[in-house]
Every structure is written in structure tokens, then in C-alpha cells.
Write a protein that holds these residues in place. Structure first.
Motif, PDB file in Angstrom:
ATOM      1  N   ARG A 304       0.846  -1.184   0.000  1.00  0.00           N
ATOM      2  CA  ARG A 304       0.000   0.000   0.000  1.00  0.00           C
ATOM      3  C   ARG A 304       0.890   1.244   0.000  1.00  0.00           C
ATOM      4  O   ARG A 304       1.967   1.244   0.592  1.00  0.00           O
ATOM      5  N   LEU A 305       0.414   2.306  -0.643  1.00  0.00           N
ATOM      6  CA  LEU A 305       1.168   3.549  -0.738  1.00  0.00           C
ATOM      7  C   LEU A 305       0.599   4.580   0.229  1.00  0.00           C
ATOM      8  O   LEU A 305      -0.603   4.855   0.209  1.00  0.00           O
ATOM      9  N   HIS A 306       1.473   5.148   1.045  1.00  0.00           N
ATOM     10  CA  HIS A 306       1.085   6.279   1.894  1.00  0.00           C
ATOM     11  C   HIS A 306       1.343   7.559   1.099  1.00  0.00           C
ATOM     12  O   HIS A 306       2.491   7.866   0.764  1.00  0.00           O
ATOM     13  N   PHE A 307       0.303   8.293   0.787  1.00  0.00           N
ATOM     14  CA  PHE A 307       0.388   9.441  -0.116  1.00  0.00           C
ATOM     15  C   PHE A 307      -0.232  10.654   0.564  1.00  0.00           C
ATOM     16  O   PHE A 307      -1.439  10.720   0.779  1.00  0.00           O
ATOM     17  N   ASP A 308       0.599  11.620   0.928  1.00  0.00           N
ATOM     18  CA  ASP A 308       0.129  12.871   1.529  1.00  0.00           C
ATOM     19  C   ASP A 308       0.039  13.912   0.419  1.00  0.00           C
ATOM     20  O   ASP A 308       1.045  14.464  -0.013  1.00  0.00           O
ATOM     21  N   ASN A 309      -1.172  14.173  -0.059  1.00  0.00           N
ATOM     22  CA  ASN A 309      -1.360  15.094  -1.190  1.00  0.00           C
ATOM     23  C   ASN A 309      -1.768  16.493  -0.748  1.00  0.00           C
ATOM     24  O   ASN A 309      -2.250  17.284  -1.556  1.00  0.00           O
ATOM     25  N   SER A 310      -1.555  16.815   0.534  1.00  0.00           N
ATOM     26  CA  SER A 310      -1.939  18.135   1.024  1.00  0.00           C
ATOM     27  C   SER A 310      -0.901  19.182   0.631  1.00  0.00           C
ATOM     28  O   SER A 310       0.284  18.884   0.468  1.00  0.00           O
ATOM     29  N   ARG A 311      -1.365  20.400   0.472  1.00  0.00           N
ATOM     30  CA  ARG A 311      -0.460  21.511   0.200  1.00  0.00           C
ATOM     31  C   ARG A 311       0.133  21.992   1.515  1.00  0.00           C
ATOM     32  O   ARG A 311      -0.570  22.176   2.499  1.00  0.00           O
ATOM     33  N   LYS A 312       1.444  22.207   1.529  1.00  0.00           N
ATOM     34  CA  LYS A 312       2.126  22.552   2.768  1.00  0.00           C
ATOM     35  C   LYS A 312       2.350  24.064   2.868  1.00  0.00           C
ATOM     36  O   LYS A 312       2.942  24.674   1.980  1.00  0.00           O
ATOM     37  N   ALA A 313       1.872  24.640   3.960  1.00  0.00           N
ATOM     38  CA  ALA A 313       2.086  26.058   4.207  1.00  0.00           C
ATOM     39  C   ALA A 313       3.533  26.309   4.618  1.00  0.00           C
ATOM     40  O   ALA A 313       4.132  25.522   5.353  1.00  0.00           O
ATOM     41  N   LYS A 314       4.100  27.403   4.154  1.00  0.00           N
ATOM     42  CA  LYS A 314       5.478  27.752   4.507  1.00  0.00           C
ATOM     43  C   LYS A 314       5.557  28.475   5.855  1.00  0.00           C
ATOM     44  O   LYS A 314       6.607  28.532   6.481  1.00  0.00           O
ATOM     45  N   VAL A 315       4.439  29.048   6.275  1.00  0.00           N
ATOM     46  CA  VAL A 315       4.382  29.738   7.563  1.00  0.00           C
ATOM     47  C   VAL A 315       3.239  29.142   8.374  1.00  0.00           C
ATOM     48  O   VAL A 315       2.115  29.034   7.887  1.00  0.00           O
TER      49      VAL A 315
END
Length: 338
Positions: A304-315
Motif C-alpha cells: 500500500r502507498l502512503h500518499f500525503d497530497n496536502s499543500r504545505k504552508a510555509k508559515v
């Protein structure tokens, strides 16, 4: 719900960029889009960083020597939402053709290897960034995040795109397949660097990677590829040895069906032009009947693939009071887009 009755005509670019000239690059983009539309195409796909051309200087000499090229390259990179960007959107709308555009994106002074999908209505649906620039590209370009491994709904169904050696990343490919991709753009910068000396950078390996993507994902693959012409070579190759390192040519554009077959006759590596193919999504169903790695051919009990597709905030804004409620990452991404 996926539609497998869709039919349309696609065009793929094999041409030399307008090196470090963003205005000329936009004009050439529009001219090729017009030519594709006149040929009956509903969508046209452009190579990796088509505007302002791939930074081949990164592969040819020291960082100190490269410094003469970095400022002009940044100055001629393209900003999303700028008037020049608006000209491409307007052209897509007036010509009635969708555009998959590879470009160096300038965002607050940072550069990213980016791909955009602009619909035939002239609306930019998405801009994604190369997740991990390859090798020396990391000295010039920033990275994307999980939100850039994306497949979106378009007038052509489920559409996705990757750049160059992202097609050698097994987990990234699987994440794309898992999103029901039907049409994929595999964009390349040309295969002329270290020609004949580094096999992994050559056309056999990389057109093979695009073909394999089509077979593994049961998708149609549009594979645009740029050319290094005499102008490009003269720009960055100031010695005979560098001219040997960066040969003229390198164009190997292709179009593949979901069973891996070529759907267009390739052009010679030094020739500019467009490849055309008629696409019929019913072929995807036939291919998936044999092997669907994210469906009946998968083994989620084993892999199974763990896939974090969230956009990451820089602050991340943290409250001063202990125990105060923390905002969710999604909320932060809206306030502090990265």
C-alpha cells in the motif's frame, strides 16, 4: 465517474524554445497552438520548461561559470497571472484549444519547474510543480509538494502531467494511477546532453519510460520534447568540448496508447513540428481488462502507498497562549499559500 466514450485529437510539440526570451516564447507558443488547432487538435502539449527553454548551462560547467546565465533565466521565466500569461489564456480561448504548458515558473523570486493546464475556454485549471528537481536542477529550482502529484477533471476527462525523470519515480507514478488518470503529459527537455556517453539520459531510456507509463497506467501519453538547435548550443556551449556535450538535435516527441503502441510517426531528432493522434478512450477499458495495477491487478494486503497530497504552508502561525486551538493545515494553506 470516468467516461470511456471520449474521443478527440491531440498534438505534441517537438521544437526549439525561444531561449531566454519570454516574449518570443509566448509568441511561439501561440503560433504552435494555432498550427495545432488548424490541424484539428483539441489539445496541444509543450515540453518541459518550454518557456524560456531548459537551462542546459547547469550541466556544462562550474557554478561560478553558470552564474552568468542565472539572472537572464530568472528574468525570462514566466509568472502565472501576468499579462504574458493572459496572452496564452486568450489564445487558447480564441483558438478553442487546450494547452498543457511546461515553463519555468517565477514566484516571488524563486523558480520552479512547472506545468499548467489551460482549458479551451482560456481558464487555467491548475499549475503543478516538479516534486523533486533532478540532479543539478536543484541548484536553480525549488521543489513542489504532495499537492503537485495531481490528476484533475478536464474536458478530456482525468488529466495529469509529470516532467522528465519524475517518470522514473515508482511511487509518484502509482499515486498518479490511483487517481484515475486517462490522459497524461510526459514532458521532456530534449535528449542531446552527453549524447552517446550517458545512456540513461538518452532517447532509448526516456521514450521507454514514457511508453512504460502508458502501459503501467493504461493511459494515453502525450510526450512532447524540445530540440537543441544552433541557437541553443551557441548560447551555452562556448568551447568545442561543450558543443560535444550538448549536441544539436535531441528531439524525440512521441504519442503512446494505453497498450504502449505509438500513435504518431516520429519526426527526425533535428526537425521542428507537431505530432498528431486521434484519441479514443475505449482503448483504456481494453487495456485495463488485462492489467490494472490500482484495481483488480493490485494486492493492497501486501503493498500500500502512503500518499500525503496536502499543500504545505510555509508559515505556521502559532498562538501565544498555551493550549489555544491550532488552525488546520488546510486553513493555513489558504492564508499562507506556498
Amino acid at each position: 465517474m470516468s467516461d470511456y466514450t471520449t474521443q478527440f485529437r491531440a498534438a505534441v510539440v517537438q521544437a526549439e524554445p525561444a531561449w531566454n526570451d519570454v516574449e518570443a516564447g509566448v509568441e511561439k507558443t501561440i503560433a504552435l497552438a494555432r498550427e495545432a488547432a488548424e490541424g484539428g487538435a483539441d489539445i496541444i502539449a509543450f515540453p518541459e520548461v518550454w518557456i524560456p527553454g531548459y537551462p542546459w548551462f547547469l550541466w556544462l560547467d562550474s557554478v561560478a561559470w553558470q552564474s552568468q546565465f542565472t539572472l537572464p533565466y530568472a528574468q525570462n521565466s514566466l509568472e502565472v497571472g501576468s499579462p504574458l500569461w493572459g496572452r496564452i489564456e486568450k489564445a487558447a480561448r480564441e483558438l478553442g484549444i487546450a494547452i498543457s504548458l511546461g515553463f519555468s515558473e517565477r514566484d516571488h523570486g524563486s523558480l520552479y519547474i512547472a506545468q499548467a493546464f489551460i482549458g479551451a475556454d482560456g481558464v487555467t485549471r491548475t499549475v503543478r510543480r516538479k516534486l523533486k528537481p533532478t540532479h543539478v536542477e536543484r541548484t536553480l529550482f525549488g521543489e513542489g509538494d504532495g499537492s503537485d502529484i495531481q490528476v484533475i477533471d478536464t474536458e478530456f476527462g482525468r488529466f495529469g502531467a509529470l516532467n522528465c525523470w519524475e517518470h522514473l519515480q515508482p511511487l509518484a507514478k502509482y499515486a498518479m494511477f490511483s487517481q484515475g488518470e486517462q490522459l497524461h503529459v510526459a514532458a521532456w527537455p530534449s535528449f542531446s546532453i552527453f549524447e552517446g556517453a550517458v545512456y540513461a539520459l538518452g532517447p532509448e531510456v526516456n521514450t521507454g519510460a514514457a511508453r512504460q507509463y502508458a502501459v503501467e497506467g493504461q493511459t494515453f501519453v502525450l510526450s512532447p520534447c524540445a530540440i537543441v538547435g544552433e541557437a541553443g548550443q551557441a548560447l551555452v556551449a562556448d568551447t568545442e568540448q561543450k558543443k560535444q556535450f550538448l549536441a544539436v538535435g535531441g528531439g524525440h516527441a512521441r504519442i503512446f496508447g494505453p497498450d504502449g503502441r505509438e500513435l504518431a510517426e516520429p519526426l527526425a531528432p533535428t526537425v521542428e513540428g507537431l505530432l498528431f493522434a486521434d484519441i479514443d478512450y475505449s482503448a483504456i477499458l481494453a487495456a485495463k481488462n488485462a492489467a490494472d495495477p490500482v484495481g483488480h491487478y493490485s494486492r493492497p494486503d501486501v503493498f500500500r502507498l502512503h500518499f500525503d497530497n496536502s499543500r504545505k504552508a510555509k508559515v505556521v502561525d502559532r498562538p501565544l497562549s498555551p493550549g489555544a486551538e491550532q488552525p488546520a493545515d488546510d486553513d493555513l494553506a489558504q492564508v499562507f499559500p506556498g
